[in-house]
Design a protein around this motif. Structure first.
Motif, PDB file in Angstrom:
ATOM      1  N   TYR A  52       0.917  -1.299   0.015  1.00 46.45           N
ATOM      2  CA  TYR A  52       0.115   0.143   0.033  1.00 46.45           C
ATOM      3  C   TYR A  52       0.797   1.140   0.079  1.00 46.45           C
ATOM      4  N   ARG A  53       2.271   1.053  -0.183  1.00 45.07           N
ATOM      5  CA  ARG A  53       2.815   2.268  -0.249  1.00 45.07           C
ATOM      6  C   ARG A  53       2.467   3.413  -1.198  1.00 45.07           C
ATOM      7  N   GLY A  54       2.416   4.555  -0.513  1.00 38.97           N
ATOM      8  CA  GLY A  54       1.787   5.569  -1.483  1.00 38.97           C
ATOM      9  C   GLY A  54       0.459   5.624  -1.813  1.00 38.97           C
ATOM     10  N   LEU A  55      -0.215   4.544  -1.059  1.00 43.01           N
ATOM     11  CA  LEU A  55      -1.690   4.700  -1.144  1.00 43.01           C
ATOM     12  C   LEU A  55      -2.414   5.171   0.166  1.00 43.01           C
ATOM     13  N   ILE A  56      -1.605   5.100   1.235  1.00 40.03           N
ATOM     14  CA  ILE A  56      -2.305   5.299   2.542  1.00 40.03           C
ATOM     15  C   ILE A  56      -1.223   6.229   3.110  1.00 40.03           C
ATOM     16  N   PRO A  57      -1.545   7.171   4.091  1.00 34.95           N
ATOM     17  CA  PRO A  57      -0.519   7.878   4.898  1.00 34.95           C
ATOM     18  C   PRO A  57       0.278   7.085   5.703  1.00 34.95           C
ATOM     19  N   HIS A  58       1.470   7.527   6.223  1.00 31.28           N
ATOM     20  CA  HIS A  58       2.482   6.575   6.922  1.00 31.28           C
ATOM     21  C   HIS A  58       2.095   6.048   7.889  1.00 31.28           C
ATOM     22  N   ASP A  59       1.151   6.934   8.806  1.00 29.41           N
ATOM     23  CA  ASP A  59       0.618   6.503  10.112  1.00 29.41           C
ATOM     24  C   ASP A  59      -0.287   5.561   9.954  1.00 29.41           C
ATOM     25  N   LYS A  60      -0.776   5.073   8.736  1.00 30.29           N
ATOM     26  CA  LYS A  60      -2.131   4.206   8.672  1.00 30.29           C
ATOM     27  C   LYS A  60      -1.729   2.688   8.458  1.00 30.29           C
ATOM     28  N   HIS A  79       1.502  10.532  -0.717  1.00 30.01           N
ATOM     29  CA  HIS A  79       1.365  10.476   0.845  1.00 30.01           C
ATOM     30  C   HIS A  79       0.357   9.500   1.185  1.00 30.01           C
ATOM     31  N   GLY A  80      -0.461   9.195   0.289  1.00 29.50           N
ATOM     32  CA  GLY A  80      -1.781   8.515   0.728  1.00 29.50           C
ATOM     33  C   GLY A  80      -2.963   9.002   0.706  1.00 29.50           C
ATOM     34  N   ARG A  81      -2.894  10.598   0.611  1.00 28.57           N
ATOM     35  CA  ARG A  81      -4.310  11.260   0.603  1.00 28.57           C
ATOM     36  C   ARG A  81      -4.909  11.021  -0.609  1.00 28.57           C
ATOM     37  N   PRO A  82      -6.323  10.773  -0.503  1.00 30.51           N
ATOM     38  CA  PRO A  82      -7.206  10.610  -1.768  1.00 30.51           C
ATOM     39  C   PRO A  82      -6.923  11.625  -2.662  1.00 30.51           C
ATOM     40  N   THR A  83      -6.913  11.424  -4.153  1.00 34.41           N
ATOM     41  CA  THR A  83      -7.080  12.459  -5.135  1.00 34.41           C
ATOM     42  C   THR A  83      -8.354  12.659  -5.570  1.00 34.41           C
ATOM     43  N   SER A  84      -9.264  11.873  -5.580  1.00 33.96           N
ATOM     44  CA  SER A  84     -10.601  11.943  -5.963  1.00 33.96           C
ATOM     45  C   SER A  84     -11.512  11.231  -5.143  1.00 33.96           C
TER      46      SER A  84
END
Ligand code: ADP
Ligand code: MG
Length: 682
Positions: free
Chosen positions: A289-297, A662-667
């Motif tokens: 999930y690297r890059g799909l969710i924030p680091h602390d999640k 950083h894992g924040r949603p784009t859409s």
């Protein structure tokens, strides 16, 4: 002082010591007993708990039962029906095999076994009952019961006060029990389970032919659309022979990035039906999930792995919750790659729901994961776009879809419109290829780098003939831009792009999406094509003050600099000169000194070892992420229609477009179904 004489420990004490390892709390008893019921091929298992298990744990199954004459053996330490030879230990397929669970439980509680065996498919005429009180065996008595086995455990730890002290509140202990039962039920869809606490039923699942349905029933049905199902069979290794064990298989559910949690608690890993904890496998999940969710999640995931039992040792820990793999890195890779494939193949755009108060509190009692959202307005739910044909998994925007259906002439016409919408093209530096937006597209000079192109618009054969043809087709030779606008790409508050796709309204954070687009382009060049990033020579070197420590650090960063197109040299002992800078950053007017300062800060910080000359994926991810963030259009930047259109076209082409690096949603998507409901059109 005289030595203490060596003595053999009494049996009760031996069993209590074993209990200390296996039986940590009531939930451990439940786990051992339910596993026994599964080993006995029970298809319905009922669990009744009183006061968190302190008063009573009762497990009933409809399995094969225990013949009357074997009842005393069941409570004997090291007595098991599951293992006869050392070879079998290698290939263990059952849950139990140590033969110590019941003996341990009997040594620290008042235990009653009632059982009626089924032999050769025929149930015995009568059942039998045996009680043990703190290790003291009582005489066997006949009992009227249905075929199968019931174990009752009362007054757990009554004779081990130290253990009793560690018991928590009934609700806490029951929480552990409930969580264990849910985990077991997750891998045993063919078995029905009920769980009752103080007379209240908290779980009731009947045998189910669908593994997915069973898991969703346990996770909570609000997660139905957020869990992606996948399956994977590892190809045989190169040196596999006909006698090699069969390759590992994996079935699972992967949570959409938006349901990632604060802990790894919602990652369920099973090896051959056994719930296990393994840090390395958790790491593989996170990495996927690297890059799909924030680091602390941490992602939600259910992974059921079937492997040849001889390739895994389940006997490294008394509770068998830890295992040792013969090929740990293969297991890591199996999970990482199959999860990643699943994520790339699906549309991960979360669905924003308008209403929701009518759905607030929809959490069912059976759910163990909870929804994580409080319900009410603004709730996010999910929808899998069934059978998206696009390779990147994003469902294409209406604009892109329409665009794809156009013939060459029509495409040429649109291309022309985009060109006309562009600001005047500045003289192109020869190597400028990395940009996303059309003004950069016009400068593309590296034909060997197809990734630098800009999606459908820039790939078009837009010759003059096409232009004329298209104009004839366009109603009244309308001016260029309105045609684009007819695809309804709207920029609001200079921060969000609003458009439609086949499922509803898409709202896109253009900074986040642009960042992802840049990131994927850079990543593809560096990792996909194994090339260094393009570099722009500065007319005048940018110089900055730097301590000797920092100069040293800059030297250690040499391999990284080379990869990303930075050339920097110390001047004397107190400053650093930047001679060349990544073209992408240069084009986007990023200040070399600011960027260098930040890069050195990150390197000093050391969370990711940027000086590692091997430049593994983590290092490159970190740096490309920094670059993409700097280069992306900012929230608040006005964009032209053509730029918006190009960005949207790219969304459909790249991987992981649902989230920024950083894992924040784009859409986000507002579904048509939800709109219809809220406007009461249904
Ligand atoms: P293990 O499971 O490691 O064999 P246990 O102490 O848990 O050791 O159980 C001892 C034996 O009692 C089992 O091997 C099995 O033969 C029998 N047994 C226990 N529970 C059941 C059950 N629910 N149904 C049938 N047999 C059972
Ligand atoms: Mg057992």
């Amino acid at each position: 002082m005289a030595p203490m004489p060596i003595r053999k420990l009494p049996l009760l004490l031996i069993n209590q010591i074993a209990a200390g390892e296996v039986i940590e709390r009531p939930a451990s008893v439940v786990k051992e007993l339910v596993e026994n019921s599964l080993d006995a091929h029970g298809t319905q298992i009922d669990i009744q708990i009183e006061e968190g298990g302190r008063q009573l744990i009762r497990i009933s199954d409809n399995g094969t039962g225990i013949p009357e004459d074997e009842l005393p053996l069941a409570i004997d330490a090291h007595a098991t029906s599951k293992l006869q030879t050392v070879d079998q230990l290698e290939a263990i397929n059952t849950m139990g095999f140590r033969g110590e669970a019941i003996a341990s439980i009997a040594s620290i509680s008042r235990l009653r076994i009632t059982s009626k065996a089924t032999l050769n498919g025929i149930a015995c005429e009568s059942g039998a009952m045996l009680e043990v009180h703190g290790g003291q065996i009582q005489p066997i008595t006949p009992a009227a019961c249905a075929p199968g086995t019931t174990l009752e455990v009362r007054d757990i730890f009554f004779n081990t006060p130290a253990r009793l002290k560690f018991m928590r509140a009934a609700s806490t202990e029951f929480g552990h029990i409930s969580s264990i039962i849910s985990q077991i039920a997750m891998v045993q869809p063919q078995v029905g389970f009920t769980l009752t606490h103080n007379g209240r039923k908290t779980l009731d699942v009947s045998p189910d032919s669908s593994h997915r349905r069973r898991c969703i029933q346990l996770l909570g049905k609000e997660l139905d659309d957020a869990m992606l199902e996948f399956e994977h069979v590892d190809p045989p290794t190169e040196n596999a022979s006909p006698n090699s064990p069969p390759p590992p298989r994996l079935w699972g559910l992967a949570g959409m990035p938006a349901v990632a949690r604060a802990t790894t608690k919602f990652q369920y890993v099973f090896i051959n039906g056994r719930p296990i904890k393994d840090r390395s496998l958790n790491h593989a999940i996170k990495e996927a999930y690297r890059g799909l969710i924030p680091h602390d999640k941490h992602p939600m995931a259910i992974l059921c792995i079937e492997i040849d039992p001889t390739t895994v040792d389940v006997n490294v820990h008394p509770t068998k919750s830890q295992v040792r793999f013969r090929e740990p890195s293969r297991m890591h890779g199996l999970i990482l790659h199959s999860l990643r494939q699943c994520l790339l193949a699906n549309d991960l755009t979360p669905q924003a729901s308008l209403g929701g108060f009518n759905r607030a509190g929809a959490m069912t009692g059976g759910g163990i994961a909870g929804s994580g959202t409080s319900g009410g307005a603004g709730k996010i739910s999910f929808s899998r776009s069934g059978g998206s044909s696009s390779s990147s998994g994003t469902s294409p925007s209406a604009f892109v879809q329409h665009f794809r259906e156009m013939d060459a002439a029509q495409k040429g016409f649109i291309y022309q419109q985009i060109k006309e919408a562009l600001p005047p093209v500045p003289p192109a530096p020869p190597e400028a290829t990395q940009g996303l937006l059309p003004q950069n597209a016009a400068q593309t000079t590296d034909p060997s780098n197809p990734e630098a192109s800009n999606g459908p618009p820039s790939e078009l054969p837009g010759g003059p003939g096409a232009w004329e043809l298209a104009q004839r087709n366009s109603p009244g030779g309308a001016p260029a831009l309105p045609i684009l606008q007819q695809y309804n790409i709207l920029q609001v508050h200079n921060s969000y792009l609003v458009t439609q796709d086949d499922q509803g309204i898409l709202i896109i954070d253009h900074h986040a999406l642009h960042e992802r687009v840049m990131f994927e382009q850079l990543r593809n060049r560096i990792l996909g094509q194994n090339k260094n990033l393009e570099s722009q020579r500065l007319l005048m070197p940018a110089t900055m003050p730097a301590s000797p420590g920092r100069l040293d650090l800059a030297e250690q960063l040499g391999p990284l600099f080379e990869r990303i197109g930075i050339e920097a040299q110390p001047i004397g002992k107190e400053s650093l000169a930047i001679h060349a800078f990544p073209t992408l950053l240069f084009d986007r007017k990023v200040d070399p000194i600011t960027f260098m300062e930040e890069l050195l800060d990150e390197a000093e910080d050391g969370k990711v070892d940027l000086t590692n000359p091997n430049l593994d994926e983590a290092v490159l991810h970190k740096v490309l992420d920094m670059m993409a963030c700097k280069a992306a259009v900012k929230g608040g930047d006005a964009m032209t229609q053509a730029e918006l259109a190009a960005l949207l076209a790219k969304r459909d082409e790249i991987e992981r477009s649902s989230n920024c690096p950083h894992g924040r949603p784009t859409s986000l998507r507002l579904s048509l179904a939800d709109l219809e409901k809220q406007f009461m059109r249904t």
